[in-house]
Motif scaffolding. Structure first.
Motif, PDB file in Angstrom:
ATOM      1  N   LEU A 185       0.841  -1.189   0.000  1.00  0.00           N
ATOM      2  CA  LEU A 185       0.000   0.000   0.000  1.00  0.00           C
ATOM      3  C   LEU A 185       0.879   1.243   0.000  1.00  0.00           C
ATOM      4  N   GLN A 186       0.579   2.150  -0.903  1.00  0.00           N
ATOM      5  CA  GLN A 186       1.341   3.392  -0.995  1.00  0.00           C
ATOM      6  C   GLN A 186       0.437   4.551  -0.601  1.00  0.00           C
ATOM      7  N   LEU A 187       0.924   5.403   0.272  1.00  0.00           N
ATOM      8  CA  LEU A 187       0.157   6.542   0.718  1.00  0.00           C
ATOM      9  C   LEU A 187       0.038   7.587  -0.389  1.00  0.00           C
ATOM     10  N   LEU A 188      -1.212   7.954  -0.690  1.00  0.00           N
ATOM     11  CA  LEU A 188      -1.442   9.001  -1.694  1.00  0.00           C
ATOM     12  C   LEU A 188      -1.551  10.374  -1.042  1.00  0.00           C
ATOM     13  N   LEU A 189      -2.331  10.453   0.026  1.00  0.00           N
ATOM     14  CA  LEU A 189      -2.507  11.725   0.705  1.00  0.00           C
ATOM     15  C   LEU A 189      -3.164  11.487   2.054  1.00  0.00           C
ATOM     16  N   LYS A 190      -3.170  12.544   2.855  1.00  0.00           N
ATOM     17  CA  LYS A 190      -3.722  12.440   4.201  1.00  0.00           C
ATOM     18  C   LYS A 190      -4.377  13.757   4.595  1.00  0.00           C
ATOM     19  N   TYR A 191      -5.335  13.658   5.506  1.00  0.00           N
ATOM     20  CA  TYR A 191      -5.959  14.838   6.080  1.00  0.00           C
ATOM     21  C   TYR A 191      -5.919  14.722   7.592  1.00  0.00           C
ATOM     22  N   PHE A 192      -5.352  15.756   8.223  1.00  0.00           N
ATOM     23  CA  PHE A 192      -5.349  15.795   9.682  1.00  0.00           C
ATOM     24  C   PHE A 192      -6.199  16.945  10.182  1.00  0.00           C
ATOM     25  N   SER A 193      -6.002  18.124   9.602  1.00  0.00           N
ATOM     26  CA  SER A 193      -6.741  19.312  10.009  1.00  0.00           C
ATOM     27  C   SER A 193      -6.449  20.406   9.003  1.00  0.00           C
ATOM     28  N   GLY A 194      -7.126  21.552   9.173  1.00  0.00           N
ATOM     29  CA  GLY A 194      -6.819  22.695   8.326  1.00  0.00           C
ATOM     30  C   GLY A 194      -7.571  22.656   7.013  1.00  0.00           C
ATOM     31  N   ASP A 195      -6.889  23.051   5.969  1.00  0.00           N
ATOM     32  CA  ASP A 195      -7.488  23.131   4.646  1.00  0.00           C
ATOM     33  C   ASP A 195      -8.147  21.806   4.290  1.00  0.00           C
ATOM     34  N   THR A 196      -9.410  21.879   3.898  1.00  0.00           N
ATOM     35  CA  THR A 196     -10.148  20.635   3.643  1.00  0.00           C
ATOM     36  C   THR A 196      -9.847  20.027   2.293  1.00  0.00           C
ATOM     37  N   LEU A 197      -9.154  20.739   1.452  1.00  0.00           N
ATOM     38  CA  LEU A 197      -8.723  20.184   0.166  1.00  0.00           C
ATOM     39  C   LEU A 197      -7.231  19.889   0.275  1.00  0.00           C
ATOM     40  N   VAL A 198      -6.903  18.615   0.159  1.00  0.00           N
ATOM     41  CA  VAL A 198      -5.507  18.221   0.329  1.00  0.00           C
ATOM     42  C   VAL A 198      -4.958  17.661  -0.970  1.00  0.00           C
ATOM     43  N   GLN A 199      -3.732  17.972  -1.212  1.00  0.00           N
ATOM     44  CA  GLN A 199      -3.057  17.505  -2.420  1.00  0.00           C
ATOM     45  C   GLN A 199      -2.165  16.321  -2.075  1.00  0.00           C
ATOM     46  N   GLY A 200      -2.070  15.397  -3.020  1.00  0.00           N
ATOM     47  CA  GLY A 200      -1.230  14.244  -2.783  1.00  0.00           C
ATOM     48  C   GLY A 200      -0.278  14.012  -3.935  1.00  0.00           C
ATOM     49  N   ILE A 201       0.256  12.805  -3.951  1.00  0.00           N
ATOM     50  CA  ILE A 201       1.186  12.449  -5.015  1.00  0.00           C
ATOM     51  C   ILE A 201       0.422  12.025  -6.259  1.00  0.00           C
ATOM     52  N   LYS A 202       1.127  11.981  -7.364  1.00  0.00           N
ATOM     53  CA  LYS A 202       0.584  11.493  -8.639  1.00  0.00           C
ATOM     54  C   LYS A 202      -0.609  12.309  -9.118  1.00  0.00           C
ATOM     55  N   GLY A 203      -0.726  13.550  -8.694  1.00  0.00           N
ATOM     56  CA  GLY A 203      -1.794  14.412  -9.178  1.00  0.00           C
ATOM     57  C   GLY A 203      -3.145  14.211  -8.523  1.00  0.00           C
ATOM     58  N   PHE A 204      -3.194  13.436  -7.450  1.00  0.00           N
ATOM     59  CA  PHE A 204      -4.448  13.195  -6.732  1.00  0.00           C
ATOM     60  C   PHE A 204      -4.714  14.290  -5.696  1.00  0.00           C
ATOM     61  N   GLU A 205      -5.979  14.518  -5.448  1.00  0.00           N
ATOM     62  CA  GLU A 205      -6.406  15.396  -4.382  1.00  0.00           C
ATOM     63  C   GLU A 205      -7.634  14.791  -3.717  1.00  0.00           C
ATOM     64  N   ALA A 206      -7.934  15.249  -2.522  1.00  0.00           N
ATOM     65  CA  ALA A 206      -9.128  14.775  -1.825  1.00  0.00           C
ATOM     66  C   ALA A 206      -9.711  15.931  -1.033  1.00  0.00           C
ATOM     67  N   GLU A 207     -11.011  15.876  -0.868  1.00  0.00           N
ATOM     68  CA  GLU A 207     -11.696  16.929  -0.129  1.00  0.00           C
ATOM     69  C   GLU A 207     -12.428  16.347   1.063  1.00  0.00           C
ATOM     70  N   PHE A 208     -12.158  16.887   2.217  1.00  0.00           N
ATOM     71  CA  PHE A 208     -12.828  16.485   3.447  1.00  0.00           C
ATOM     72  C   PHE A 208     -14.091  17.332   3.611  1.00  0.00           C
ATOM     73  N   LYS A 209     -15.224  16.666   3.759  1.00  0.00           N
ATOM     74  CA  LYS A 209     -16.488  17.360   3.994  1.00  0.00           C
ATOM     75  C   LYS A 209     -17.099  16.780   5.264  1.00  0.00           C
ATOM     76  N   ARG A 210     -16.974  17.552   6.338  1.00  0.00           N
ATOM     77  CA  ARG A 210     -17.450  17.069   7.634  1.00  0.00           C
ATOM     78  C   ARG A 210     -18.969  16.852   7.615  1.00  0.00           C
ATOM     79  N   SER A 211     -19.685  17.746   6.963  1.00  0.00           N
ATOM     80  CA  SER A 211     -21.151  17.664   6.964  1.00  0.00           C
ATOM     81  C   SER A 211     -21.651  16.399   6.273  1.00  0.00           C
ATOM     82  N   GLN A 212     -20.860  15.889   5.352  1.00  0.00           N
ATOM     83  CA  GLN A 212     -21.258  14.681   4.620  1.00  0.00           C
ATOM     84  C   GLN A 212     -20.465  13.459   5.077  1.00  0.00           C
TER      85      GLN A 212
END
Lengths: 111, 114
Positions: free
Chosen positions: A44-71
């Motif tokens: 397993l290779q880590l692409l990205l992580k979210y701990f706190s702060g900006d809800t849009l996080v950038q990762g490797i290989k051009g991936f991004e993820a968005e944290f939405k607490r409400s959903q």
């Protein structure tokens, strides 16, 4: 109880198309969230992580993820998929040093 | 940094035999984790170590399973009296520890019990 749901078992996209992989979590506290990718015969290779702060996080290989607490979601996105992105993708939540993983989404890329 | 290594990569054994797997974490990583992954599923937590201390074990880890990390470096996972249901990929991960939650995974050991 903590849980991670990846509702899509398989997804097929054409090369160059955009991608969104869904992840929903159930967790009582502020979650620490991760996306990993697993290729056949590879760890397993880590692409990205979210701990706190900006809800849009950038990762490797051009991936991004968005944290939405409400959903309770942490969806993975990529604007243009490459054939080498074909793999299985896992969303995970950290619970006091233990990871809970979703069941994974297998991505196929059509030429 | 050579990454997390696991040996063997594949193991085929007969039901009732004992097997042992080894994990070498990234050097100076204090935490070491074992997970089990079956086909079509995500990894499931088994146990983890902080240095040489085993801090938590999952209910998935029956009495036939034992893990050690004797000097806080490499770890072994032993399964006694293997059963067909033990067939799975066994993954090891390591983490720097306090202040960092990221886990770095090895390639896994695939166990087949016949």
């Amino acid at each position: 109880a903590q849980s991670v749901t990846q509702p899509d078992i398989h997804i097929t996209v054409s090369e160059g198309a955009s991608l969104e992989l869904r992840c929903n979590y159930s967790y009582g506290a502020t979650p620490y969230l991760f996306w990993y990718v697993q290729s056949p015969g590879q760890g397993l290779q880590l692409l990205l992580k979210y701990f706190s702060g900006d809800t849009l996080v950038q990762g490797i290989k051009g991936f991004e993820a968005e944290f939405k607490r409400s959903q309770s979601s942490f969806n993975l996105r990529k604007p243009s998929v490459h054939w080498s992105d074909a793999a299985e993708y896992f969303c995970a939540v950290d619970n006091f040093n233990k990871f809970y993983f979703g069941s994974g989404t297998k991505l196929n890329v059509k030429p | 940094d050579t990454g997390v290594s696991q040996n063997p990569r594949h193991k085929i054994t007969k039901r009732g035999q004992n097997v042992t797997f080894r994990c070498d974490p990234i050097s100076e990583h204090n935490r070491l984790y074992w997970y089990r992954q079956t086909l079509g599923q995500g990894p499931e937590f088994l146990t983890y170590f902080q240095n040489e201390a085993q801090l938590e074990k999952s209910r998935l880890l029956s009495d036939r399973f034992s893990a050690e990390r004797p000097k806080g470096s490499f770890s072994t996972l032993e399964i006694q009296r293997t059963e067909q249901g033990d067939s799975a990929m066994y993954l090891c991960a390591s983490s720097p520890g306090t202040g960092s939650l990221e886990q770095y995974f090895g390639p896994g050991t695939r166990l087949t019990v016949t």
